[in-house]
Write a protein that holds these residues in place. Structure first.
Motif, PDB file in Angstrom:
ATOM      1  N   SER A  69       0.825  -1.203   0.000  1.00  0.00           N
ATOM      2  CA  SER A  69       0.000   0.000   0.000  1.00  0.00           C
ATOM      3  C   SER A  69       0.857   1.251   0.000  1.00  0.00           C
ATOM      4  N   VAL A  70       0.308   2.310  -0.586  1.00  0.00           N
ATOM      5  CA  VAL A  70       0.870   3.652  -0.490  1.00  0.00           C
ATOM      6  C   VAL A  70      -0.174   4.509   0.201  1.00  0.00           C
ATOM      7  N   ALA A  71       0.141   4.966   1.396  1.00  0.00           N
ATOM      8  CA  ALA A  71      -0.800   5.739   2.202  1.00  0.00           C
ATOM      9  C   ALA A  71      -0.506   7.228   2.075  1.00  0.00           C
ATOM     10  N   ALA A  72      -1.527   8.044   2.251  1.00  0.00           N
ATOM     11  CA  ALA A  72      -1.393   9.494   2.100  1.00  0.00           C
ATOM     12  C   ALA A  72      -1.757  10.207   3.397  1.00  0.00           C
ATOM     13  N   GLU A  73      -0.989  11.238   3.709  1.00  0.00           N
ATOM     14  CA  GLU A  73      -1.272  12.106   4.848  1.00  0.00           C
ATOM     15  C   GLU A  73      -1.105  13.551   4.405  1.00  0.00           C
ATOM     16  N   ASP A  74      -1.808  14.455   5.070  1.00  0.00           N
ATOM     17  CA  ASP A  74      -1.650  15.868   4.741  1.00  0.00           C
ATOM     18  C   ASP A  74      -0.223  16.319   5.022  1.00  0.00           C
TER      19      ASP A  74
END
Length: 338
Positions: free
Chosen positions: A276-281
């Motif tokens: 997975s590639v997760a995103a955060e602000d």
């Protein structure tokens, strides 16, 4: 080089936090891919990508991220559509030798791709490592692209590294070495030479066991990640200043980081099939990267790379999951390479 991590993390955390691991292992799955907006996170679907070790957002092709395998693939780069998680092109690098331990990728000025063959599975004993540079293809189809190869040495001797950064405006190349008690930011020559070795010199301390790092698109800050956490630094022309902790998500084996092309998100990648590639602000100010008080005094690797007291209950279980997974993947890698 991840075998020391697997052994140490498993020994330190496995027995102590086993109950937390069980609770986390039965919890929610990883963030799914979003067809509407890949910068919300996605899953790499290509079965050829089993050890994604680097991540870089394309500025030429919106929504595309470049990645590569670690040390068991070849001179290949993969362009992944973040809206679907599918590979839209595989690039073969021509004009370079056989890669040893490819650990990082970055996009420089003029949409040039820089690849860091800078890992050292022998524990920091290779006398030199390599960097490759190539133009980003204007058309995303499977193809072979000629790359330029540079020899890199360090002024203070061989070392393991997994973080390659290219400043988006100046094009200068930087490396962060990988050490448990914190490493250093190394600066390359203003212009790399294809003849002879390019000597990189330490210019600043980094308070993290770094597995990757990335410049923001405007070059004003860098994000440095480790297995269990991350730090945002103001760039300041290389005289980096710590801004705060990054909200790094729980992952099976956290390896890579990239800003999104517009700089509003930070993308965190991991190894393993179907990773997975997760995103955060992304942090917007000097303190927005930290959700807990930073406190005074000097930092340690364990304090910066293990989460904050404000989220201690969640982090305990998270660390347990990482410990269990680390042992599994570390032993699998040992059996495969033994």
């Amino acid at each position: 080089m991840r075998r020391p991590f697997a052994v140490r993390a498993g020994a330190l955390l496995g027995g102590v936090l086993f109950s937390g691991a069980f609770a986390q292992l039965t919890g929610p799955a990883a963030i799914p891919a979003s067809a509407a907006d890949g910068d919300k996170g996605f899953t790499i679907e290509d079965p050829r990508i089993t050890e994604s070790s680097g991540l870089a957002a394309s500025r030429l092709h919106p929504g595309v991220y470049w990645t590569h395998n670690d040390s068991d693939d070849g001179p290949y780069l993969y362009a992944v559509d973040s809206a679907t998680g599918k590979t839209v092109a595989r690039i073969a690098l021509a004009g370079v030798g056989t890669p040893r331990d490819v650990e990082a990728i970055s996009i420089g000025p003029g949409n040039e791709i820089w690849v860091g063959d800078i890992g050292d599975n022998l524990g920091g004993t290779w006398k030199y490592v390599w960097i490759y540079r190539l133009p980003e293809p204007k058309k995303l189809v499977d193809q072979t692209v000629k790359a330029t190869q540079y020899v890199v040495k360090y002024s203070d001797g061989p070392r393991d590294a997994e973080s390659l950064l290219v400043h988006p405006r100046t094009g200068r190349v930087y490396i962060i070495d990988k050490k448990e008690d914190g490493g250093h930011l190394y600066e390359g020559p203003a212009k790399l030479s294809v003849s002879g070795a390019n000597v990189f010199r330490p210019i600043a301390a980094v308070d993290l066991w770094a597995t990757d790092a990335a410049f923001s698109p405007d070059g004003s800050r860098i994000a440095v990640r480790g297995y269990f956490g991350g730090i945002s630094y103001a760039w300041n022309g290389g005289k980096i200043e710590r801004e705060g902790r990054l909200d790094v998500p729980l992952q099976r084996q956290g390896e890579s980081v990239s800003y999104s092309a517009d700089g509003t998100r930070i993308m965190y990648g991991s190894e393993g099939a179907g990773s997975s590639v997760a995103a955060e602000d992304a942090p917007e100010g000097a303190s927005s990267g930290s959700k807990s008080p930073s406190g005074g005094g000097s930092s340690s690797a364990s304090g910066d790379d293990g989460g904050s007291a404000a989220t201690g209950g969640v982090k305990v279980g998270a660390l347990a999951v990482v410990a269990v997974c680390a042992v599994f993947f570390g032993l699998r890698r040992l059996r495969r390479r033994g």
